[in-house]
Motif scaffolding. Structure first.
Motif, mmCIF file in Angstrom:
data_model
loop_
_atom_site.group_PDB
_atom_site.id
_atom_site.type_symbol
_atom_site.label_atom_id
_atom_site.label_comp_id
_atom_site.label_asym_id
_atom_site.label_seq_id
_atom_site.Cartn_x
_atom_site.Cartn_y
_atom_site.Cartn_z
ATOM 1 N N VAL A 1 22.468 6.642 6.693
ATOM 2 C CA VAL A 1 23.058 5.507 5.985
ATOM 3 C C VAL A 1 23.148 4.249 6.846
ATOM 4 C CG1 VAL A 1 24.389 6.846 4.322
ATOM 5 C CG2 VAL A 1 25.395 6.325 6.522
ATOM 6 N N PHE B 1 21.358 9.621 19.451
ATOM 7 C CA PHE B 1 20.281 10.578 19.189
ATOM 8 C C PHE B 1 19.771 11.201 20.496
ATOM 9 C CE2 PHE B 1 18.605 6.274 19.338
ATOM 10 C CZ PHE B 1 17.522 6.360 20.200
ATOM 11 N N GLN B 2 19.092 12.328 20.360
ATOM 12 C CA GLN B 2 18.631 13.103 21.514
ATOM 13 C C GLN B 2 17.772 12.259 22.456
ATOM 14 O OE1 GLN B 2 17.435 17.026 20.425
ATOM 15 N NE2 GLN B 2 15.957 17.188 22.089
ATOM 16 N N MET C 1 16.501 7.194 1.279
ATOM 17 C CA MET C 1 16.730 8.184 2.342
ATOM 18 C C MET C 1 15.442 8.952 2.643
ATOM 19 S SD MET C 1 20.611 9.480 2.163
ATOM 20 C CE MET C 1 20.646 10.181 0.534
ATOM 21 N N THR D 1 16.469 16.550 13.127
ATOM 22 C CA THR D 1 17.710 17.184 13.588
ATOM 23 C C THR D 1 18.152 16.589 14.924
ATOM 24 O OG1 THR D 1 16.946 19.192 12.524
ATOM 25 C CG2 THR D 1 18.795 19.426 14.020
ATOM 26 N N GLY D 2 17.186 16.336 15.817
ATOM 27 C CA GLY D 2 17.491 15.752 17.124
ATOM 28 C C GLY D 2 18.085 14.364 17.017
ATOM 29 N N ALA D 3 17.749 13.692 15.938
ATOM 30 C CA ALA D 3 18.323 12.363 15.711
ATOM 31 C C ALA D 3 19.700 12.464 15.061
ATOM 32 C CB ALA D 3 17.385 11.527 14.842
ATOM 33 N N GLY D 4 20.090 13.680 14.700
ATOM 34 C CA GLY D 4 21.439 13.890 14.172
ATOM 35 C C GLY D 4 21.545 13.882 12.660
ATOM 36 N N PHE D 5 20.424 14.032 11.985
ATOM 37 C CA PHE D 5 20.451 14.012 10.518
ATOM 38 C C PHE D 5 20.005 15.358 9.951
ATOM 39 C CE2 PHE D 5 19.728 9.684 11.998
ATOM 40 C CZ PHE D 5 20.830 9.056 11.430
ATOM 41 N N LYS D 6 20.145 15.490 8.638
ATOM 42 C CA LYS D 6 19.797 16.757 8.001
ATOM 43 C C LYS D 6 18.433 16.635 7.339
ATOM 44 C CE LYS D 6 21.717 20.433 5.194
ATOM 45 N NZ LYS D 6 22.793 20.849 4.298
ATOM 46 N N CYS E 1 22.139 3.541 13.529
ATOM 47 C CA CYS E 1 22.123 4.942 13.961
ATOM 48 C C CYS E 1 20.762 5.587 13.688
ATOM 49 C CB CYS E 1 23.213 5.730 13.240
ATOM 50 S SG CYS E 1 24.809 4.915 13.278
ATOM 51 N N ALA E 2 20.080 5.114 12.657
ATOM 52 C CA ALA E 2 18.800 5.728 12.272
ATOM 53 C C ALA E 2 17.641 5.265 13.157
ATOM 54 C CB ALA E 2 18.512 5.436 10.806
ATOM 55 N N LYS F 1 18.946 13.573 4.916
ATOM 56 C CA LYS F 1 20.318 13.398 4.427
ATOM 57 C C LYS F 1 21.208 12.812 5.526
ATOM 58 C CE LYS F 1 23.207 16.069 1.258
ATOM 59 N NZ LYS F 1 23.521 17.419 0.812
ATOM 60 N N GLY F 2 22.083 11.911 5.161
ATOM 61 C CA GLY F 2 23.039 11.339 6.118
ATOM 62 C C GLY F 2 22.584 10.045 6.748
ATOM 63 N N TYR G 1 21.830 15.655 20.204
ATOM 64 C CA TYR G 1 22.518 14.768 19.258
ATOM 65 C C TYR G 1 24.023 15.046 19.198
ATOM 66 C CZ TYR G 1 22.963 18.466 15.760
ATOM 67 O OH TYR G 1 23.307 19.615 15.109
ATOM 68 N N GLY H 1 17.056 6.174 15.988
ATOM 69 C CA GLY H 1 16.593 7.348 16.726
ATOM 70 C C GLY H 1 15.454 8.063 16.021
ATOM 71 N N LEU I 1 26.219 9.123 2.659
ATOM 72 C CA LEU I 1 27.313 8.879 3.610
ATOM 73 C C LEU I 1 27.191 9.806 4.805
ATOM 74 C CD1 LEU I 1 29.862 11.124 3.624
ATOM 75 C CD2 LEU I 1 30.230 10.160 1.383
ATOM 76 N N ARG J 1 29.756 16.974 12.256
ATOM 77 C CA ARG J 1 29.115 15.879 11.496
ATOM 78 C C ARG J 1 28.911 16.327 10.066
ATOM 79 N NH1 ARG J 1 24.399 12.739 14.151
ATOM 80 N NH2 ARG J 1 26.156 11.408 14.688
ATOM 81 N N PHE K 1 16.229 -1.298 6.525
ATOM 82 C CA PHE K 1 16.336 -0.708 7.870
ATOM 83 C C PHE K 1 16.040 -1.710 8.984
ATOM 84 C CE2 PHE K 1 13.987 1.533 11.302
ATOM 85 C CZ PHE K 1 15.028 2.287 11.800
ATOM 86 N N ASN L 1 26.683 15.252 7.038
ATOM 87 C CA ASN L 1 25.590 14.442 6.518
ATOM 88 C C ASN L 1 25.572 14.589 5.003
ATOM 89 O OD1 ASN L 1 24.215 13.185 8.741
ATOM 90 N ND2 ASN L 1 23.575 15.222 9.393
ATOM 91 N N GLY L 2 26.011 13.580 4.317
ATOM 92 C CA GLY L 2 26.065 13.662 2.858
ATOM 93 C C GLY L 2 24.990 12.811 2.218
ATOM 94 N N ARG M 1 26.656 2.885 2.965
ATOM 95 C CA ARG M 1 25.925 1.645 3.210
ATOM 96 C C ARG M 1 26.770 0.404 2.930
ATOM 97 N NH1 ARG M 1 20.030 0.980 1.789
ATOM 98 N NH2 ARG M 1 20.266 -0.386 3.576
#
Lengths: 218, 126
Positions: free
Chosen positions: B66, A32-33, B94, B116-121, B70-71, B63-64, A57, B73, A93, A87, A162, A89-90, A127
């Motif tokens: 999972v 991450f940033q 989510m 977004t900076g963390a890489g997610f939607k 990674c989360a 979104k994304g 990112y 961030g 998933l 990337r 988490f 992002n789903g 997951r």
């Protein structure tokens, strides 16, 4: 002067322990940033440690140290540019495609060379399941010094929240070759554990090679 | 199964896994945040008197998200903002729940840029 807290002393010891065991993990080369990532892969024949800083990112810069233990004075130090090329992002998933390019210096038995590095990595996970494929090369102007291909698949035996303690069971196939020597390949079952931002993996291949990987980012 | 795995991990390391409480919200609520305490205390005669804080709650959809590793961030980058009192990430739904410091606001543009900076939607507010 205040006495340091036992938890701080422990954290310091843990970090020292991790750095001394020094391993490259097949982790995300970009996090991450504004984050720092430290990761490593360690096997009796080779170790690869890297430190990355993620500016965005999708972009990070890294420094690497690779050492081949089975040959005297065989090591490489490199800098790299790490890109998240795509990337997905789903819902439930995430999939990623990374590219890494770099350059530096290697020395095998007193023979210094300028080398380049290139790697491509794809991973996808939800997951419950995880899959990764990666290919990387270190090369000089005459030949390829290291070629490594890794494919791994994992499953988690339980799903924790988490902030929980996470466990994965991973099977890895790896094929590698040093300095135009013949390729070697093996299969390694791993146990991966992570809690918050500290992750480690330990495994032993069917050929008896013990591997230890770690990742942390902050 | 989880207990077995935790025991295996600790055995492998030959020492116990230290860490913070799994309940981050609860833990943060009981820990001493000096900066925040100063914002919410009345210092009279050298004694600190706590004020009750009722932070605003924002829930966002992401979104994304999972992988818990990674989360991290998202939690880290929201937590370091002065407007934010606490952050809770739920990978099942989510969703990210953000508790704001009383009187503070967090523009949606900022929320989106952190996600977004963390890489997610960013999928919007709930």
């Amino acid at each position: 002067m205040k006495k340091p807290k036992p938890s701080l002393i422990f954290s310091g010891l843990l970090l020292t322990f991790i750095l001394l065991l020094s391993p490259l993990s097949h982790a995300h080369p970009v996090a991450f940033q504004n984050s720092v990532g430290i990761m490593g892969y360690h096997a009796p024949f080779m170790s690869h440690n890297q430190l990355n800083y993620s500016w965005r990112y999708w972009f990070a810069t890294g420094v690497h140290h690779i050492r081949r233990h089975s040959v005297k004075n065989a090591n490489a130090t490199l800098g790299s540019l790490n890109f998240l090329l795509k990337r997905w992002n789903g819902s439930g998933l995430q999939a990623n495609l990374y590219g890494v390019i770099g350059g530096g210096h290697s020395e095998i038995s007193g023979d210094p060379k300028t080398i380049g590095m290139a790697a491509l990595q794809f991973d996808i996970e939800d997951r419950d399941y995880y899959f990764l494929a990666k290919h990387q090369q270190l090369f000089n102007d005459k030949f390829t010094e290291l070629e490594q291909t890794v494919v791994r698949a994992g499953v988690t035996p339980y799903i924790d929240p988490f902030d929980g303690f996470h466990t994965w069971i991973i099977l890895e196939w790896q094929d590698f070759a040093f300095n135009r020597e013949s390729n070697q390949s093996d299969i390694t079952p791993y146990l991966r554990f992570f809690y918050r931002n500290i992750l480690f993996e330990i495994g032993q291949s069917f050929t008896g090679v013990t591997r230890f990987n770690y990742i942390t980012h902050f | 199964m989880k207990t077995i795995m935790i025991l295996a991990a600790t055995s492998l390391l030959f020492f116990p896994v230290y860490g913070k409480s799994q309940d981050n919200m609860k833990q943060k609520g009981t820990s001493h945040n000096h900066k925040m305490d100063h914002q919410n205390h009345n210092h009279k005669d050298g004694k600190a008197e706590a004020k009750k804080v009722s932070p605003e709650k924002i829930i966002i959809k992401v979104k994304g998200m999972v992988c818990a590793f990674c989360a991290q961030g998202i939690q880290k980058n929201f937590s370091k903002r002065k407007e934010v009192k606490d952050v809770k990430v739920d990978l099942d739904t989510m969703e990210v729940t953000i508790l704001l410091v009383k009187g503070q606001i967090l523009p949606e543009k900022v929320i989106e840029s952190v996600v977004t900076g963390a890489g997610f939607k960013y999928m919007g507010l709930k």
